[in-house]
Design an enzyme around this catalytic site. Sequence first.
Site, mmCIF file in Angstrom:
data_model
loop_
_atom_site.group_PDB
_atom_site.id
_atom_site.type_symbol
_atom_site.label_atom_id
_atom_site.label_comp_id
_atom_site.label_asym_id
_atom_site.label_seq_id
_atom_site.Cartn_x
_atom_site.Cartn_y
_atom_site.Cartn_z
ATOM 1 N N ASP A 62 11.562 -1.460 -45.487
ATOM 2 C CA ASP A 62 10.326 -0.948 -46.089
ATOM 3 C C ASP A 62 10.627 0.434 -46.656
ATOM 4 O O ASP A 62 11.792 0.837 -46.679
ATOM 5 C CB ASP A 62 9.223 -0.905 -45.002
ATOM 6 C CG ASP A 62 7.824 -1.108 -45.567
ATOM 7 O OD1 ASP A 62 7.477 -0.437 -46.558
ATOM 8 O OD2 ASP A 62 7.075 -1.929 -45.008
ATOM 9 N N THR A 116 23.765 -14.178 -43.901
ATOM 10 C CA THR A 116 24.847 -15.165 -44.058
ATOM 11 C C THR A 116 24.336 -16.471 -44.667
ATOM 12 O O THR A 116 25.124 -17.311 -45.064
ATOM 13 C CB THR A 116 25.537 -15.468 -42.713
ATOM 14 O OG1 THR A 116 24.523 -15.708 -41.746
ATOM 15 C CG2 THR A 116 26.413 -14.329 -42.272
HETATM 16 O O1 C5P Z 1 22.452 -20.259 -30.858
HETATM 17 P P1 C5P Z 1 23.352 -19.407 -31.704
HETATM 18 O O2 C5P Z 1 24.560 -18.884 -30.953
HETATM 19 O O3 C5P Z 1 23.716 -20.060 -33.005
HETATM 20 O O4 C5P Z 1 22.438 -18.125 -32.035
HETATM 21 C C1 C5P Z 1 22.897 -17.102 -32.869
HETATM 22 C C2 C5P Z 1 21.845 -16.064 -33.002
HETATM 23 O O5 C5P Z 1 22.277 -15.112 -33.975
HETATM 24 C C3 C5P Z 1 20.483 -16.557 -33.499
HETATM 25 O O6 C5P Z 1 19.471 -15.707 -32.929
HETATM 26 C C4 C5P Z 1 20.564 -16.365 -34.990
HETATM 27 O O7 C5P Z 1 19.304 -16.180 -35.587
HETATM 28 C C5 C5P Z 1 21.375 -15.077 -35.074
HETATM 29 N N1 C5P Z 1 22.071 -14.883 -36.338
HETATM 30 C C6 C5P Z 1 22.980 -15.785 -36.860
HETATM 31 N N2 C5P Z 1 23.611 -15.535 -38.031
HETATM 32 C C7 C5P Z 1 23.350 -14.414 -38.706
HETATM 33 C C8 C5P Z 1 22.451 -13.484 -38.198
HETATM 34 C C9 C5P Z 1 21.816 -13.750 -36.996
HETATM 35 O O8 C5P Z 1 23.243 -16.795 -36.241
HETATM 36 N N3 C5P Z 1 23.991 -14.169 -39.811
#
Ligand code: C5P
Length: 226
Positions: A62, A116
Amino acid sequence: MSIIVALDAKSHDDAMAIAGQLDPELCRVKVGKELFTHEGSSIVKALHGEGFEVFLDLKFHDIPNTTAQAVCAAADMGVWMVNVHASGGRKMMETCVERLKAGNYNTQLIAVTVLTSMGREDLADIGLDVEPFEQVKRLAKLTKESGLDGVVCSAQEAKMLRETLGSEFALVTPGIRPEGSNADDQKRIVTPKQAMLDGSTHLVIGRPITQAENPNQMLKDILATL
Ligand code: C5P
């Protein structure tokens, strides 16, 4: 190296049921937009009450004043870490750092560079004619220059960022999967050990731990590989 367990739950009870199976001495926890929007600051208080340090993953973006006030509101709750979007720019990030300093807060402030989920075409759609990897590097440098403590990045980017940004910068990496575990919806995954070798300082791990039969044992098993 430390592990941050993503508490991707819908409700206070679900989140606390997962947290209740984890040892706060062995990990920190991440509260994201869904859980926070459902439960508000009470979930953060409850987790603090159980002895957990909390990464409040709300990715603020923001105008500088509004973002800095939100960051300070998170710091007032006593969270260990909070984040903003680096694309909010230098002034926005610098204002956040200044206000945290002025308030004598210890809260770590990190930034998200490029989500990502975004590829080259998505960047072109918003007027950025650049490879995601280049944009990540540019925003990570800007984050460091603005005085923040680190960035969230994919484990694939960790090596390049570690080389570009030096040793004193936190690289918080999701997309981690222990050897032999389900990739779920993650496309590019890296083992905890590999992420560490590539320069990651904090591993964000969700489902491999939260959906394990014994989450705390899984956490210990992962720590043992590091
Ligand atoms: O269950 P998992 O290990 O895939 O969870 C990964 C966590 O990291 C989730 O909260 C997801 O939203 C977050 N995350 C991600 N990739 C990103 C940024 C955040 O998986 N680029």
